[in-house]
Design a protein around this motif. Sequence first.
Motif, PDB file in Angstrom:
ATOM      1  N   GLN A 111       3.960   1.515  -1.133  1.00 22.38           N
ATOM      2  CA  GLN A 111       4.610   1.623  -2.440  1.00 22.38           C
ATOM      3  C   GLN A 111       3.652   2.185  -3.486  1.00 22.38           C
ATOM      4  O   GLN A 111       4.040   3.020  -4.310  1.00 22.38           O
ATOM      5  N   LEU A 112       2.409   1.751  -3.450  1.00 24.40           N
ATOM      6  CA  LEU A 112       1.419   2.266  -4.397  1.00 24.40           C
ATOM      7  C   LEU A 112       1.156   3.752  -4.180  1.00 24.40           C
ATOM      8  O   LEU A 112       0.989   4.511  -5.139  1.00 24.40           O
ATOM      9  N   GLN A 113       1.161   4.190  -2.921  1.00 25.12           N
ATOM     10  CA  GLN A 113       0.977   5.613  -2.635  1.00 25.12           C
ATOM     11  C   GLN A 113       2.140   6.428  -3.182  1.00 25.12           C
ATOM     12  O   GLN A 113       1.941   7.512  -3.736  1.00 25.12           O
ATOM     13  N   ARG A 114       3.372   5.919  -3.027  1.00 27.93           N
ATOM     14  CA  ARG A 114       4.541   6.621  -3.572  1.00 27.93           C
ATOM     15  C   ARG A 114       4.477   6.706  -5.091  1.00 27.93           C
ATOM     16  O   ARG A 114       4.778   7.741  -5.687  1.00 27.93           O
ATOM     17  N   ILE A 115       4.071   5.623  -5.724  1.00 27.36           N
ATOM     18  CA  ILE A 115       3.936   5.618  -7.183  1.00 27.36           C
ATOM     19  C   ILE A 115       2.885   6.627  -7.621  1.00 27.36           C
ATOM     20  O   ILE A 115       3.083   7.384  -8.575  1.00 27.36           O
ATOM     21  N   GLU A 116       1.772   6.648  -6.899  1.00 28.48           N
ATOM     22  CA  GLU A 116       0.708   7.591  -7.233  1.00 28.48           C
ATOM     23  C   GLU A 116       1.190   9.032  -7.095  1.00 28.48           C
ATOM     24  O   GLU A 116       0.891   9.881  -7.939  1.00 28.48           O
ATOM     25  N   GLN A 117       1.976   9.330  -6.068  1.00 26.61           N
ATOM     26  CA  GLN A 117       2.505  10.673  -5.881  1.00 26.61           C
ATOM     27  C   GLN A 117       3.447  11.049  -7.022  1.00 26.61           C
ATOM     28  O   GLN A 117       3.415  12.168  -7.533  1.00 26.61           O
ATOM     29  N   LYS A 118       4.283  10.098  -7.438  1.00 23.30           N
ATOM     30  CA  LYS A 118       5.209  10.369  -8.544  1.00 23.30           C
ATOM     31  C   LYS A 118       4.457  10.610  -9.849  1.00 23.30           C
ATOM     32  O   LYS A 118       4.815  11.488 -10.621  1.00 23.30           O
ATOM     33  N   VAL A 119       3.406   9.834 -10.078  1.00 24.95           N
ATOM     34  CA  VAL A 119       2.597  10.026 -11.282  1.00 24.95           C
ATOM     35  C   VAL A 119       1.930  11.400 -11.241  1.00 24.95           C
ATOM     36  O   VAL A 119       1.890  12.103 -12.253  1.00 24.95           O
ATOM     37  N   ASP A 120       1.433  11.795 -10.071  1.00 23.38           N
ATOM     38  CA  ASP A 120       0.819  13.121  -9.939  1.00 23.38           C
ATOM     39  C   ASP A 120       1.826  14.222 -10.232  1.00 23.38           C
ATOM     40  O   ASP A 120       1.500  15.211 -10.889  1.00 23.38           O
ATOM     41  N   GLU A 174       0.826  -1.205   0.000  1.00 24.71           N
ATOM     42  CA  GLU A 174       0.000   0.000   0.000  1.00 24.71           C
ATOM     43  C   GLU A 174       0.864   1.260   0.000  1.00 24.71           C
ATOM     44  O   GLU A 174       0.594   2.213  -0.740  1.00 24.71           O
TER      45      GLU A 174
END
Length: 63
Positions: A47-56, A45
């Motif tokens: 890691q997915l939040q970090r990925i989402e932040q990078k995509v944003d 969870e």
Amino acid sequence: MDNKKLITLGFTWLVIQTIISCGIFVTFPQMASYAVSKDSFSIIEKQLQRIEQKVDIILGSNL
């Protein structure tokens, strides 16, 4: 009467085995492959939040 019970039980067993072999029901060993510990889930969870932040950030810089 005993023959009818035996035939009924045999037919019931055959139907259940057919349904299980077709994969309609999930057996315990199949369910175990989906089991995840709370710690592992928490890590995923985060890691997915970090990925989402990078995509944003990437999408925000391209606008």
